[in-house]
Design a protein around this motif. Structure first.
Motif, PDB file in Angstrom:
ATOM      1  N   THR A 218      -5.729   4.082  -0.894  1.00  0.00           N
ATOM      2  CA  THR A 218      -5.261   3.156  -1.940  1.00  0.00           C
ATOM      3  C   THR A 218      -4.010   2.383  -1.534  1.00  0.00           C
ATOM      4  O   THR A 218      -3.680   1.380  -2.162  1.00  0.00           O
ATOM      5  CB  THR A 218      -4.951   3.930  -3.231  1.00  0.00           C
ATOM      6  OG1 THR A 218      -3.821   4.803  -3.009  1.00  0.00           O
ATOM      7  CG2 THR A 218      -6.152   4.762  -3.671  1.00  0.00           C
TER       8      THR A 218
ATOM      9  N   ARG B  43      -1.058   3.319  -2.014  1.00  0.00           N
ATOM     10  CA  ARG B  43      -0.110   3.500  -3.108  1.00  0.00           C
ATOM     11  C   ARG B  43       0.623   4.822  -2.935  1.00  0.00           C
ATOM     12  O   ARG B  43       0.130   5.731  -2.263  1.00  0.00           O
ATOM     13  CB  ARG B  43      -0.817   3.466  -4.462  1.00  0.00           C
ATOM     14  CG  ARG B  43      -1.445   2.107  -4.793  1.00  0.00           C
ATOM     15  CD  ARG B  43      -2.107   2.114  -6.151  1.00  0.00           C
ATOM     16  NE  ARG B  43      -2.696   0.814  -6.453  1.00  0.00           N
ATOM     17  CZ  ARG B  43      -2.028  -0.195  -6.989  1.00  0.00           C
ATOM     18  NH1 ARG B  43      -0.737  -0.043  -7.287  1.00  0.00           N
ATOM     19  NH2 ARG B  43      -2.629  -1.344  -7.232  1.00  0.00           N
TER      20      ARG B  43
ATOM     21  N   LEU C 146       3.007   0.101   2.039  1.00  0.00           N
ATOM     22  CA  LEU C 146       2.931  -0.366   0.653  1.00  0.00           C
ATOM     23  C   LEU C 146       2.756  -1.880   0.607  1.00  0.00           C
ATOM     24  O   LEU C 146       1.995  -2.403  -0.219  1.00  0.00           O
ATOM     25  CB  LEU C 146       4.198   0.038  -0.099  1.00  0.00           C
ATOM     26  CG  LEU C 146       4.339   1.519  -0.448  1.00  0.00           C
ATOM     27  CD1 LEU C 146       5.724   1.803  -1.013  1.00  0.00           C
ATOM     28  CD2 LEU C 146       3.266   1.950  -1.445  1.00  0.00           C
TER      29      LEU C 146
ATOM     30  N   GLY D 192      -0.671  -2.906   1.227  1.00  0.00           N
ATOM     31  CA  GLY D 192      -1.514  -2.672   0.056  1.00  0.00           C
ATOM     32  C   GLY D 192      -1.543  -3.862  -0.884  1.00  0.00           C
ATOM     33  O   GLY D 192      -2.555  -4.120  -1.556  1.00  0.00           O
ATOM     34  N   ARG D 193      -0.434  -4.601  -0.922  1.00  0.00           N
ATOM     35  CA  ARG D 193      -0.366  -5.805  -1.759  1.00  0.00           C
ATOM     36  C   ARG D 193      -0.815  -7.055  -1.003  1.00  0.00           C
ATOM     37  O   ARG D 193      -1.210  -8.041  -1.618  1.00  0.00           O
ATOM     38  CB  ARG D 193       1.071  -6.002  -2.251  1.00  0.00           C
ATOM     39  CG  ARG D 193       1.549  -4.931  -3.223  1.00  0.00           C
ATOM     40  CD  ARG D 193       0.829  -5.032  -4.561  1.00  0.00           C
ATOM     41  NE  ARG D 193       1.294  -4.011  -5.483  1.00  0.00           N
ATOM     42  CZ  ARG D 193       2.280  -4.193  -6.367  1.00  0.00           C
ATOM     43  NH1 ARG D 193       2.916  -5.360  -6.401  1.00  0.00           N
ATOM     44  NH2 ARG D 193       2.632  -3.224  -7.176  1.00  0.00           N
TER      45      ARG D 193
END
Length: 385
Positions: free
Chosen positions: A37, A39, A72, A75-76
């Motif tokens: 994920t 996250r 992170l 992930g975005r």
């Protein structure tokens, strides 16, 4: 007949953590970030925050070196490439997410997270090193938990650490920590990779980092797509920490509350240090730095230094040399006899302007409020002759 004294118990990871007053904990991306994920693993983070809070309640100071900003950020921004500027873009987006995750985890315990971003230059150039140390000391003094990460948004390949194990070791060195804890995907050092060799033997205590021990680290064993380290980098980090008088624990982070697990005897490897952090630091000042200038002291200042005080500008009668803040300077008395060496809190030009002045006059002379001393006693080594 008197009984022979019992031999002292062999040190281990649990006893090292129990005795440490200032601890640096390094947490890798593979522990902090879910690989699918991208996250934060919030349950793990919450348990770690509880561990850190317990240490703080016991009066220990804690510093966290946390990976995760690039993971992170990706992930975005899932379409980023692998170029340095793409990593820097991911770090720029991810760093705020990382700090938000830490702030959220620490808040229930009344703890505040403070961001500290470093490059290799910040811990290898003395002036930046002093500034970084002052920031960390101020955060700890105010009860803040420093969250340290590499400043990936500006670091070039030439000034990068490359992995957060080395960053953690340099942070421990900068902060004069007693103990560095490297949380890993294995529970310490083995004679061989235990995932490949069923006959590998776990080593709970390492008291010397010779070539035979370093060879056991093998190559990097990162979890693909998340981390960038392995046992070899952890041993290299332990060498750096050891030279600064800081012991190292390599322990598994793949459980909730890994620090509590170490405290209660979970399998881990302790790598001891031969000196205390302060003794190693003083040895570095005395033996590794070439003085760039000289300060001449009056008899009162010499007596004060021998009584364990810092060097105040009022006790300096002459300044010579072309030194910068953080440079090493010689100290001599009025008869040109050596007194010691230390790291200057001011550059030569400023030191010359405030010599002979009271500390409360520094701001009016220089136009800004700096250190109240020319050399702090912690940055001073006296001549023993």
């Amino acid at each position: 007949m008197s009984q022979a004294a019992s031999p002292a118990p062999r040190p281990d990871a649990a006893s090292a953590l129990g005795a440490a007053r200032r601890v640096v904990v390094k947490i890798g991306s593979s522990l902090l970030i879910d690989a699918e994920t991208r996250r934060p693993t919030r349950e793990w983070l919450a348990a770690m925050a509880e561990d850190l809070a317990r240490l703080r309640t016991e009066g220990r100071e804690v510093i966290v070196v946390s990976s995760g900003s690039i993971a992170l950020g990706r992930g975005r921004l899932p379409n980023l490439g692998a170029r340095l500027e793409d990593k820097q873009a991911a770090a720029s987006v991810g760093q705020s997410l990382l700090m938000a995750a830490w702030s959220e985890a620490l808040a229930p315990h009344g703890l505040v997270a403070g961001q500290v971003l470093l490059t290799r230059d910040d811990t290898e150039r003395r002036r930046r090193w002093l500034n970084g140390r002052a920031t960390v000391e101020a955060l700890l003094a105010h009860g803040v938990v420093p969250i340290v990460n590499e400043n990936d948004t500006v670091a070039t390949e030439e000034i990068r650490y490359g992995d957060n194990d080395r960053l953690a070791a340099r942070t421990a060195q900068l902060a004069r920590a007693d103990l560095l804890i490297l949380l890993s995907d294995v529970d310490g050092l083995y004679t061989a990779d235990p995932r490949r060799d069923p006959n590998a033997v776990h080593l709970p205590l390492i008291e010397s980092l010779g070539p035979d021990v370093l060879a056991m680290g093998g190559g990097a064993n990162a979890q693909a797509g998340v981390g960038t380290g392995g046992m070899a980098t952890k041993l290299a980090a332990a060498q750096i920490a050891r030279s600064a008088g800081c012991a190292t624990v390599i322990a598994s982070g793949q459980t909730l509350s890994p620090l509590s697990a170490v405290r209660t005897g979970a399998r881990a490897t302790l790598i001891t240090a031969p000196d205390t952090p302060m003794a190693a630091y003083k040895q570095w000042i005395a033996g590794s730095l070439s003085p760039a200038g000289t300060l001449t002291l009056d008899p009162g200042a010499v007596a004060a230094l021998k009584a364990g005080k810092s060097l105040l500008p009022a006790g300096v009668t002459a300044v010579s040399g072309d030194f910068e803040k953080g440079d090493c300077v010689r100290l001599i008395d009025a008869e040109n006899r050596p007194v010691g060496v230390g790291l200057a809190a001011y550059a030569a030009e400023e030191a010359a302007r405030i010599r002979g002045r009271r500390s409360d006059e520094i701001e009016s002379v220089l136009g800004y409020r700096g250190a109240s001393v020319l050399i702090h006693r912690d940055d001073l080594v006296l001549d023993d002759r």
